[in-house]
Design an enzyme around this catalytic site. Structure first.
Site, mmCIF file in Angstrom:
data_model
loop_
_atom_site.group_PDB
_atom_site.id
_atom_site.type_symbol
_atom_site.label_atom_id
_atom_site.label_comp_id
_atom_site.label_asym_id
_atom_site.label_seq_id
_atom_site.Cartn_x
_atom_site.Cartn_y
_atom_site.Cartn_z
ATOM 1 N N HIS A 70 18.046 -3.728 -18.847
ATOM 2 C CA HIS A 70 18.417 -4.219 -17.517
ATOM 3 C C HIS A 70 18.457 -3.037 -16.553
ATOM 4 O O HIS A 70 17.849 -3.074 -15.499
ATOM 5 C CB HIS A 70 19.770 -4.919 -17.581
ATOM 6 C CG HIS A 70 20.244 -5.438 -16.265
ATOM 7 N ND1 HIS A 70 21.397 -6.179 -16.125
ATOM 8 C CD2 HIS A 70 19.756 -5.307 -14.999
ATOM 9 C CE1 HIS A 70 21.574 -6.499 -14.847
ATOM 10 N NE2 HIS A 70 20.600 -5.970 -14.143
ATOM 11 N N GLU A 111 15.875 -1.823 -9.708
ATOM 12 C CA GLU A 111 16.837 -0.910 -10.323
ATOM 13 C C GLU A 111 16.715 0.492 -9.738
ATOM 14 O O GLU A 111 17.718 1.186 -9.570
ATOM 15 C CB GLU A 111 16.648 -0.889 -11.834
ATOM 16 C CG GLU A 111 17.091 -2.175 -12.529
ATOM 17 C CD GLU A 111 18.587 -2.398 -12.443
ATOM 18 O OE1 GLU A 111 19.350 -1.453 -12.741
ATOM 19 O OE2 GLU A 111 19.008 -3.503 -12.065
ATOM 20 N N HIS A 115 20.142 1.610 -8.134
ATOM 21 C CA HIS A 115 20.849 2.548 -9.010
ATOM 22 C C HIS A 115 20.162 3.900 -9.146
ATOM 23 O O HIS A 115 20.823 4.941 -9.179
ATOM 24 C CB HIS A 115 21.026 1.924 -10.395
ATOM 25 C CG HIS A 115 21.808 0.662 -10.404
ATOM 26 N ND1 HIS A 115 23.176 0.631 -10.214
ATOM 27 C CD2 HIS A 115 21.426 -0.636 -10.562
ATOM 28 C CE1 HIS A 115 23.604 -0.629 -10.261
ATOM 29 N NE2 HIS A 115 22.562 -1.409 -10.467
#
Length: 218
Positions: A70, A111, A115
């Protein structure tokens, strides 16, 4: 006057939501965080609880996905940073690494924006770090590709990961669930990705169900 100003500043700080204070402490500056969380989705559980509606190949029958990446998330001891800088578009070399570890290219790009920009790395370095984190964690044999639905408690799942990964203790990971199904494993790693680390806040947010369905890989 100085005392009054100090009291006023303290009261203003307390009026800020806790999560915002945690993020402000780190400054949301790229590279300013305490540890990483490696999030591994249990693909059959994610697909069964709404993921399939998003389309894509991850939930396609016959895909054979079990645990998939993930994300690799920079984390503070309390709270986490996100969207730390204007995202540079990943190069073709970076995306080549990403395609090998993420189930969907769109997820990899998302992502990176949310992040990866907080990691202090460039896109290639971030995806290489994610690949290294994935390689460090051994998936327990019984959770690699079960061909029938199973049931297990979060504690049993954590024990299985501990047995497969020396040094990984319950306070260093968390099981996430939804609708009574296994959804994700979240494992805490040091900034250099060399060791597992304790992460109280992540552990406290773990699934509290007594028993979970672990949907089969199909």
């Amino acid at each position: 006057m100085r005392v009054f100003a100090g009291i006023l500043a303290a009261l203003l700080l307390l009026s800020v939501p806790a999560e915002a204070r945690w993020q402000a402490r780190g400054g949301d500056s790229p590279g300013s965080f305490d540890f990483y969380v490696l999030a591994l989705s249990w693909s059959p559980g994610w697909c069964a609880t709404g993921g399939a509606r998003k389309g894509g190949d991850q939930c396609r029958l016959g895909s054979g996905h079990g645990f998939v990446l993930h994300g690799l998330w920079p984390q503070y001891a309390r709270g986490f940073p996100s969207n730390c800088s204007v995202a540079r578009s990943p190069t073709s070399a970076a995306m080549q690494v990403a395609r090998a570890i993420y189930p969907e290219e769109g997820l990899a790009r998302y992502e990176w924006r949310k992040h990866g920009t907080c990691s202090g790395l460039d896109p290639l370095g971030y995806f290489q770090a994610a690949a290294g984190a994935v390689a460090k964690v051994v998936i327990p044999p019984q959770l690699r590709a079960p061909r029938s639905d199973e049931s297990a408690s979060p504690l049993e799942i954590e024990r299985a990961f501990s047995a497969a990964n020396p040094g990984l203790r319950p306070e260093m990971m968390a099981v996430a669930c939804r609708s009574g199904m296994l959804q994700e494993m979240r494992i805490c790693l040091s900034k250099d990705l060399r060791s597992f680390v304790s992460c109280g806040e992540v552990d406290r947010k773990a699934c509290r169900s007594r028993s979970l369905t672990v949907p089969a890989v199909r």
